[in-house]
Every structure is written in structure tokens, then in C-alpha cells.
Design a protein around this motif. Sequence first.
Motif, PDB file in Angstrom:
ATOM      1  N   PRO A 192       0.812  -1.401   0.140  1.00 30.73           N
ATOM      2  CA  PRO A 192      -0.027   0.103   0.017  1.00 30.73           C
ATOM      3  C   PRO A 192       0.705   1.389  -0.113  1.00 30.73           C
ATOM      4  N   GLU A 193       0.296   2.358  -0.530  1.00 30.85           N
ATOM      5  CA  GLU A 193       1.278   3.650  -0.668  1.00 30.85           C
ATOM      6  C   GLU A 193       1.378   4.182   0.718  1.00 30.85           C
ATOM      7  N   GLY A 194       2.333   4.589   0.939  1.00 27.42           N
ATOM      8  CA  GLY A 194       2.893   5.236   2.201  1.00 27.42           C
ATOM      9  C   GLY A 194       3.042   4.418   3.497  1.00 27.42           C
ATOM     10  N   LYS A 214      15.526   1.291  -2.795  1.00 29.23           N
ATOM     11  CA  LYS A 214      14.928   2.408  -2.094  1.00 29.23           C
ATOM     12  C   LYS A 214      14.214   3.382  -3.393  1.00 29.23           C
ATOM     13  N   SER A 215      14.762   3.053  -4.183  1.00 25.73           N
ATOM     14  CA  SER A 215      14.192   3.736  -5.619  1.00 25.73           C
ATOM     15  C   SER A 215      12.974   3.176  -6.150  1.00 25.73           C
ATOM     16  N   LEU A 216      12.782   2.056  -6.114  1.00 29.37           N
ATOM     17  CA  LEU A 216      11.493   1.207  -6.264  1.00 29.37           C
ATOM     18  C   LEU A 216      10.538   1.381  -5.234  1.00 29.37           C
ATOM     19  N   LEU A 217      10.914   1.553  -4.018  1.00 33.97           N
ATOM     20  CA  LEU A 217       9.761   1.671  -3.115  1.00 33.97           C
ATOM     21  C   LEU A 217       9.463   3.208  -2.928  1.00 33.97           C
ATOM     22  N   ALA A 218      10.337   4.145  -3.607  1.00 35.16           N
ATOM     23  CA  ALA A 218       9.674   5.736  -3.902  1.00 35.16           C
ATOM     24  C   ALA A 218       8.449   5.839  -4.698  1.00 35.16           C
ATOM     25  N   GLU A 219       8.516   4.766  -5.872  1.00 37.30           N
ATOM     26  CA  GLU A 219       7.316   4.687  -6.431  1.00 37.30           C
ATOM     27  C   GLU A 219       6.119   4.480  -5.713  1.00 37.30           C
ATOM     28  N   PHE A 220       6.180   3.919  -4.649  1.00 40.59           N
ATOM     29  CA  PHE A 220       4.947   3.546  -3.734  1.00 40.59           C
ATOM     30  C   PHE A 220       4.928   4.420  -2.661  1.00 40.59           C
ATOM     31  N   GLN A 221       5.543   5.475  -2.589  1.00 36.53           N
ATOM     32  CA  GLN A 221       5.773   6.421  -1.832  1.00 36.53           C
ATOM     33  C   GLN A 221       5.754   6.011  -0.405  1.00 36.53           C
ATOM     34  N   ALA A 222       6.693   4.751  -0.125  1.00 35.56           N
ATOM     35  CA  ALA A 222       6.718   4.083   1.180  1.00 35.56           C
ATOM     36  C   ALA A 222       7.833   5.033   2.016  1.00 35.56           C
ATOM     37  N   ASN A 223       7.901   4.823   3.085  1.00 36.06           N
ATOM     38  CA  ASN A 223       8.977   5.112   4.014  1.00 36.06           C
ATOM     39  C   ASN A 223       9.977   4.565   4.444  1.00 36.06           C
ATOM     40  N   VAL A 224      10.966   4.493   4.214  1.00 33.51           N
ATOM     41  CA  VAL A 224      11.956   3.528   4.511  1.00 33.51           C
ATOM     42  C   VAL A 224      12.613   4.015   5.745  1.00 33.51           C
ATOM     43  N   ASN A 225      12.133   3.210   6.792  1.00 34.54           N
ATOM     44  CA  ASN A 225      12.294   3.635   8.336  1.00 34.54           C
ATOM     45  C   ASN A 225      13.663   2.748   8.827  1.00 34.54           C
ATOM     46  N   GLY A 226      14.362   1.889   8.115  1.00 33.75           N
ATOM     47  CA  GLY A 226      15.589   1.262   8.476  1.00 33.75           C
ATOM     48  C   GLY A 226      16.029   0.228   7.264  1.00 33.75           C
ATOM     49  N   ILE A 227      17.242   0.182   7.542  1.00 36.38           N
ATOM     50  CA  ILE A 227      17.954  -0.793   6.474  1.00 36.38           C
ATOM     51  C   ILE A 227      19.044  -1.597   7.374  1.00 36.38           C
ATOM     52  N   GLY A 228      18.995  -2.796   6.956  1.00 37.12           N
ATOM     53  CA  GLY A 228      19.755  -3.906   7.787  1.00 37.12           C
ATOM     54  C   GLY A 228      20.207  -4.705   6.937  1.00 37.12           C
ATOM     55  N   VAL A 229      21.551  -5.115   6.999  1.00 36.82           N
ATOM     56  CA  VAL A 229      22.483  -5.995   6.316  1.00 36.82           C
ATOM     57  C   VAL A 229      23.173  -6.985   7.035  1.00 36.82           C
ATOM     58  N   LEU A 230      23.075  -8.163   6.800  1.00 38.39           N
ATOM     59  CA  LEU A 230      23.666  -9.097   7.629  1.00 38.39           C
ATOM     60  C   LEU A 230      25.350  -8.806   7.705  1.00 38.39           C
ATOM     61  N   ALA A 231      25.876  -8.816   6.345  1.00 33.47           N
ATOM     62  CA  ALA A 231      27.334  -8.416   6.104  1.00 33.47           C
ATOM     63  C   ALA A 231      27.692  -7.547   5.254  1.00 33.47           C
ATOM     64  N   GLU A 232      28.620  -6.649   5.603  1.00 32.71           N
ATOM     65  CA  GLU A 232      28.886  -5.677   4.427  1.00 32.71           C
ATOM     66  C   GLU A 232      30.422  -5.780   4.093  1.00 32.71           C
ATOM     67  N   ALA A 233      30.985  -5.626   2.949  1.00 32.48           N
ATOM     68  CA  ALA A 233      32.280  -5.592   2.761  1.00 32.48           C
ATOM     69  C   ALA A 233      32.908  -4.422   2.754  1.00 32.48           C
ATOM     70  N   GLU A 234      34.139  -4.371   3.422  1.00 36.69           N
ATOM     71  CA  GLU A 234      34.953  -3.016   3.402  1.00 36.69           C
ATOM     72  C   GLU A 234      35.909  -3.033   2.402  1.00 36.69           C
ATOM     73  N   ASP A 235      35.827  -2.022   1.627  1.00 34.91           N
ATOM     74  CA  ASP A 235      36.492  -1.875   0.238  1.00 34.91           C
ATOM     75  C   ASP A 235      36.706  -0.438   0.042  1.00 34.91           C
ATOM     76  N   GLU A 236      38.097   0.202   0.230  1.00 31.30           N
ATOM     77  CA  GLU A 236      38.318   1.312   0.042  1.00 31.30           C
ATOM     78  C   GLU A 236      38.206   1.935  -1.158  1.00 31.30           C
ATOM     79  N   GLU A 237      38.271   1.049  -2.258  1.00 27.14           N
ATOM     80  CA  GLU A 237      38.442   1.508  -3.623  1.00 27.14           C
ATOM     81  C   GLU A 237      36.897   1.943  -3.919  1.00 27.14           C
TER      82      GLU A 237
END
Length: 271
Positions: A192-194, A214-237
Motif C-alpha cells: 500500500p502507498e505510504g 529504495k528507488s523502487l519503494l519511492a514509486e509506492f511513496q513508502a517510508n524506508v524507516n530502516g535498512i539492515g544487512v547481515l554482512a558488509e564488505a569493507e572496500d576502500e576503492e
Amino acid sequence: MKRSERLVAMTNYLLEHPQKLISLPYFAETLNAAKSSISEDLDIVNDMFQREGIGKLVTIAGAAGGVKYIPQLSKEKAERFIESLCKRLEDPGRLLPGGYLYMSDLLGDPETVRNIGKIFASAFAEKDIEYVITVATKGIPIAYATANVLNVPVIIVRRDPKVTEGSTVSINYVSGSSRKIQTMVLSKRSLPEGSNVCIIDDFMKAGGTINGMKSLLAEFQANVNGIGVLAEAEDEEEERIVTDYISLIQIQDVDLNENKIEVVKGNYFKG
């Protein structure tokens, strides 16, 4: 019914219905007890939940009030679990071509996935989340575990449209790691929108996939109240596209020549 029996029944019901407002009359009628006794029982349950670091009970006054169980895994318990997970991931046998780690066995283990879901749910417990969003496929177990604790539905963003999902909204996005143009779609009926949502994913390098969601959810006017990832890669480049997120694990160094991996706790535990 004895108090010990009531406590078991109430605890079980609360654990199976997180984030749901339950009226005191419901417990009083179901367990055949006075409201005053129910209130005393709930105080005992709340004390035990907080002592064990598994959450708390929130009481809402008034005619439409009641009690709600808010799951929260204590930082101490979460930290111990993630530390053990980091050690498991540092096994050189997990190294894959391109510097990736084999994690499918962990994402298929019920206890591991359940604990990951509890940590994410604890992080987003106060964010008024209505839907958990993930992209097919490896993030699905974590998303369902998180949604189970938050007691909200899961919505899966797909790479290609399915005829069984009806009309869809699709966008093209640039993958952060491969720099390729890719597509993701979401059924118009699914969200649902919003709506207030959180995004859950298993792995993030530059953040292109999450940024696409996030761009796709913007089409639904959704509010992204949190983002969680299990693992992130540290890449300085590589420049990180997504900055406002929490991670549970950070892969700091992968040396294919030395057959060595360094895995540490994510930013959720720093601050």
C-alpha cells in the motif's frame, strides 16, 4: 488455574504475538482470573523478559488499551552471538572466487537465522515497521525471521516479473559491484502507498541493490524507516552508495593468496 500455569500460558501467548496489543479482559476471560491477578502476572513476566534480555512489555491505559510485547535482544546477547558468527566465517574454506564468502549453510540454519532476525527486530522495534522488504533470493530467510519477530508481512522484490503477480512496477538500477544495469520489479498489489518499511539483505558491497530497492519503494511513496544487512564488505576503492544502515558483520580483509579472512562486528555494535 494456578499462577504458575497462568504465567506459562501468558508468556507463550505473548511470545507468539509480538507487537500485538492484547487487552487485559482477554487474558482474564481466557484464563478465568481477576484483572488484578492478571496485572500482577504481567509484572512478573515483564521483569523476567527484561532480566533475560529478550524484550519488554508496554502497557497502554484506557478502554482500548492493553499490553504489548516488544521483542528486544539485549546488546550483550547479540554481541556474543555475532562474535561466534564472525569466528565461523573466518574459516578459509569459505573463500569463493572474487573474494566472496560462502554463507548459504548459515542462512539455512534455523537457530542462526532466528537470532539474526531477533537482532534486526530489536534494532527496528521502535520504528513503526509495517512491512519487511528484501530482494530475491539469499536475503529471504533473514527477512522472514525479522518479520516473524516484528509480526509484520514480508514483501519480496524480484529481478524479473512473474505472471502470477499481476501488474508490476519496475525500475532499472546500476549494480554497485558490477556496474551493470539491472532490473527489479514489485507487484502493484503487494505494498500500500505510504507504508513504513525496513529493507533487509544478506550482503552489501557498494549498496547498489539496496539503493535500487529504495528507488523502487519511492514509486509506492513508502517510508524506508530502516535498512539492515547481515554482512558488509569493507572496500576502500569503492564508494558506498548507501550510508544510513546497520550491519551485523563487517568483512574487513579477504586475502586469496594467503587464504585468510578477517571478519569483525558490524556498525550496529559501534556506537
